[in-house]
Design a protein around this motif. Structure first.
Motif, short mmCIF file in Angstrom:
data_model
loop_
_atom_site.label_atom_id
_atom_site.label_comp_id
_atom_site.label_asym_id
_atom_site.label_seq_id
_atom_site.Cartn_x
_atom_site.Cartn_y
_atom_site.Cartn_z
N MET A 124 -26.94 84.50 -9.01
CA MET A 124 -25.67 84.25 -9.69
C MET A 124 -25.23 82.79 -9.49
O MET A 124 -25.69 82.10 -8.57
N LEU A 125 -24.32 82.37 -10.33
CA LEU A 125 -23.77 81.03 -10.23
C LEU A 125 -22.96 80.89 -8.95
O LEU A 125 -22.18 81.77 -8.60
N LEU A 126 -23.11 79.74 -8.26
CA LEU A 126 -22.52 79.58 -6.94
C LEU A 126 -21.35 78.61 -6.88
O LEU A 126 -20.70 78.48 -5.86
N ASN A 127 -21.06 77.89 -7.96
CA ASN A 127 -20.16 76.74 -7.85
C ASN A 127 -18.77 76.95 -8.42
O ASN A 127 -18.00 76.00 -8.49
N MET A 128 -18.42 78.16 -8.82
CA MET A 128 -17.21 78.33 -9.59
C MET A 128 -15.92 78.25 -8.79
O MET A 128 -14.87 78.01 -9.35
N MET A 268 -22.23 72.05 -16.37
CA MET A 268 -22.78 72.86 -17.45
C MET A 268 -22.68 74.33 -17.06
O MET A 268 -22.64 74.67 -15.88
N LEU A 269 -22.70 75.20 -18.06
CA LEU A 269 -22.86 76.62 -17.81
C LEU A 269 -24.35 76.94 -17.67
O LEU A 269 -25.20 76.16 -18.10
N PRO A 270 -24.68 78.08 -17.02
CA PRO A 270 -26.09 78.36 -16.72
C PRO A 270 -27.02 78.33 -17.92
O PRO A 270 -28.14 77.82 -17.82
N HIS A 271 -26.60 78.88 -19.06
CA HIS A 271 -27.52 78.91 -20.20
C HIS A 271 -27.82 77.49 -20.71
O HIS A 271 -28.92 77.22 -21.20
N GLN A 272 -26.85 76.58 -20.57
CA GLN A 272 -27.09 75.19 -20.97
C GLN A 272 -28.07 74.51 -20.02
O GLN A 272 -28.99 73.80 -20.46
N ALA A 273 -27.88 74.74 -18.71
CA ALA A 273 -28.79 74.15 -17.73
C ALA A 273 -30.20 74.71 -17.90
O ALA A 273 -31.20 73.98 -17.75
N MET A 274 -30.30 75.99 -18.24
CA MET A 274 -31.61 76.60 -18.42
C MET A 274 -32.34 75.97 -19.61
O MET A 274 -33.56 75.78 -19.58
N GLU A 275 -31.60 75.65 -20.66
CA GLU A 275 -32.22 74.99 -21.81
C GLU A 275 -32.80 73.64 -21.42
O GLU A 275 -33.88 73.25 -21.87
N VAL A 276 -32.07 72.91 -20.56
CA VAL A 276 -32.57 71.61 -20.10
C VAL A 276 -33.84 71.78 -19.27
O VAL A 276 -34.80 71.03 -19.41
N LEU A 277 -33.85 72.79 -18.39
CA LEU A 277 -35.04 73.04 -17.59
C LEU A 277 -36.24 73.36 -18.47
O LEU A 277 -37.35 72.84 -18.25
N PHE A 278 -36.04 74.20 -19.48
CA PHE A 278 -37.16 74.56 -20.35
C PHE A 278 -37.63 73.37 -21.18
O PHE A 278 -38.81 73.28 -21.55
N ALA A 279 -36.73 72.44 -21.47
CA ALA A 279 -37.15 71.23 -22.18
C ALA A 279 -38.12 70.40 -21.34
O ALA A 279 -38.91 69.62 -21.88
N GLY A 280 -38.07 70.58 -20.01
CA GLY A 280 -38.96 69.83 -19.12
C GLY A 280 -40.21 70.58 -18.72
O GLY A 280 -41.02 70.08 -17.92
N VAL A 281 -40.40 71.78 -19.28
CA VAL A 281 -41.59 72.57 -18.93
C VAL A 281 -42.86 71.86 -19.40
O VAL A 281 -42.93 71.33 -20.51
N GLY A 282 -43.84 71.82 -18.53
CA GLY A 282 -45.13 71.21 -18.85
C GLY A 282 -45.22 69.74 -18.49
O GLY A 282 -46.32 69.22 -18.28
N ALA A 298 -28.68 84.98 -13.68
CA ALA A 298 -27.70 85.47 -14.66
C ALA A 298 -27.22 84.28 -15.48
O ALA A 298 -26.28 83.59 -15.09
N ILE A 299 -27.88 84.04 -16.61
CA ILE A 299 -27.51 82.85 -17.39
C ILE A 299 -26.18 83.04 -18.12
O ILE A 299 -25.57 82.05 -18.53
N TYR A 300 -25.76 84.29 -18.28
CA TYR A 300 -24.41 84.57 -18.78
C TYR A 300 -23.65 85.26 -17.66
O TYR A 300 -23.73 86.49 -17.50
N PRO A 301 -22.91 84.52 -16.84
CA PRO A 301 -22.27 85.09 -15.65
C PRO A 301 -21.27 86.19 -16.00
O PRO A 301 -20.67 86.20 -17.08
N LEU A 302 -21.10 87.10 -15.06
CA LEU A 302 -20.07 88.13 -15.21
C LEU A 302 -18.70 87.47 -15.44
O LEU A 302 -18.36 86.50 -14.78
N GLY A 303 -17.96 88.02 -16.38
CA GLY A 303 -16.63 87.50 -16.68
C GLY A 303 -16.59 86.44 -17.76
O GLY A 303 -15.51 86.02 -18.19
#
Length: 365
Positions: A124-128, A268-282, A298-303
């Motif tokens: 889960m997201l830790l910084n909120m 950023m929200l998790p889904h945005q950060a995940m997109e950046v990570l996948f852009a760097g794959v390979g 959980a890229i879409y956090p509870l709440g």
């Protein structure tokens, strides 16, 4: 409770979760009522999102990955030992405290015990809800993320202790960097970037001879900014030259950095950060490692308030551990904007034709 941007909060709203300071101590208790002055102050202190009490989602409970006792202990040890490094600047040997390895070993045991006892295996997201000294809280976050990811990968307890220590201490070398550069709000000059990049080597030198600190943990500090294509630093090593633990920590270090408020940008929200990570794959990160992280976070956090592809708007109320990208959404508003009096839920893991099309800016209906 609901997770909404702090700038969208209005006076009279009540906190759904406590807000902690950098030492893990509660500053604002849950149920505290927000004033405009308090909202403004929280924004100034870098809290970009808040959990807010909400009648429609009163049953949504956000589980903390570690206990308050563990958080306070971990942050206390990080703060004390990192300050010791700063105070020892220029002296022949940092380790006037022979107990650093033992202290952090005890912290890792507490963290692993807490993570083992969690009901949900998801990351889960830790910084909120933390007013943080970025270095201290980031070190703890990376430790938690790396340990949880190691659990998902199947590492044993000794391996988890090592990769967790690597995460906890990966940025200790920043204690040797001019703090004015670390905290600078604007772009860094070439000279300042070169100075910041020295932290990886500084960290390795600080840790490599420390009693009870595994050498692999020191290499995590040394290699966490190395990248698959050789574009990283400090040595520009590639692919198999980078230790596996450092590759994991590179991913969670980047993720936590992106999802945390920084002087030069909002979180950023998790889904945005995940997109950046996948852009760097390979090129920057291994595909299988980023994919495992995606499948356990959980890229879409509870709440979180989201709009579905159907136009309906609602709040994430449950996350399916098998398919965390497809949560259950409680619909509060129809596609035509009509507010609902009888709420209903859509489980996106079952209704595969529906998906999250937008994460709402305002977070309120």
């Amino acid at each position: 409770m609901r997770l909404i941007p702090t700038r969208s909060c209005v006076p009279g709203m009540k906190l759904g979760k406590c807000i902690f300071n950098e030492e893990g101590i509660i500053l604002l208790k849950e149920h505290a009522q927000l004033s405009q002055t308090l909202i403004n102050r929280l924004q100034q202190l870098g809290i970009d999102f808040l959990y807010i009490e909400d009648e429609a989602t009163a049953d949504v409970v956000i589980e903390e990955p570690i206990s308050a006792e563990t958080r306070i202990k971990a942050l206390s040890e990080i703060r004390n030992h990192f300050k010791m490094v700063v105070e020892s600047s220029g002296k022949a040997k940092f380790s006037k405290s022979q107990f650093m390895g033992k202290a952090f070993g005890n912290v890792m045991k507490m963290i692993m015990d807490d993570l083992d006892s969690r009901e949900s295996p998801l990351i889960m997201l830790l910084n909120m809800n933390v007013l943080n000294n970025y270095l201290y809280q980031h070190s703890l976050n990376v430790c938690i993320y790396a340990t949880m990811l190691g659990m998902a990968y199947g590492y044993g307890r000794d391996e988890l202790a090592t990769i967790g220590l690597g995460g906890l201490l990966h940025d200790i070398g920043k204690t040797k960097i001019n703090p004015d550069i670390i905290k600078k709000a604007g772009p860094l000059s070439a000279e300042e970037k070169a100075e910041v990049q020295k932290h990886a080597e500084f960290g390795f030198k600080l840790l490599k001879d420390e009693p009870n600190i595994p050498l692999l943990a020191a290499h995590c500090a040394f290699q966490h900014h190395e990248r698959l294509d050789g574009s990283g630093y400090p040595r520009g090593i590639k692919d198999n030259e980078i230790h596996e633990y450092a590759k994991w920590i590179a991913i969670v270090d980047s993720y936590d950095s992106m999802t945390t408020h920084r002087p030069h940008r909002l979180a950023m929200l998790p889904h945005q950060a995940m997109e950046v990570l996948f852009a760097g794959v390979g090129t920057l990160y291994e595909h299988k490692k980023v994919a495992l992280f995606r499948d356990n976070v959980a890229i879409y956090p509870l709440g979180l308030t989201v709009t579905l592809s159907t136009g309906e708007k609602g709040v994430v109320v449950r996350i399916n551990p098998a398919v965390p990208q497809r949560p259950t959404v409680r619909v509060l508003e129809e596609a035509d904007g009509r507010k609902l009096t009888q709420l209903y839920e859509i489980d996106l893991s079952e209704k595969l034709t529906v998906f999250v099309s937008k994460v709402d800016e305002w977070g309120t209906s």
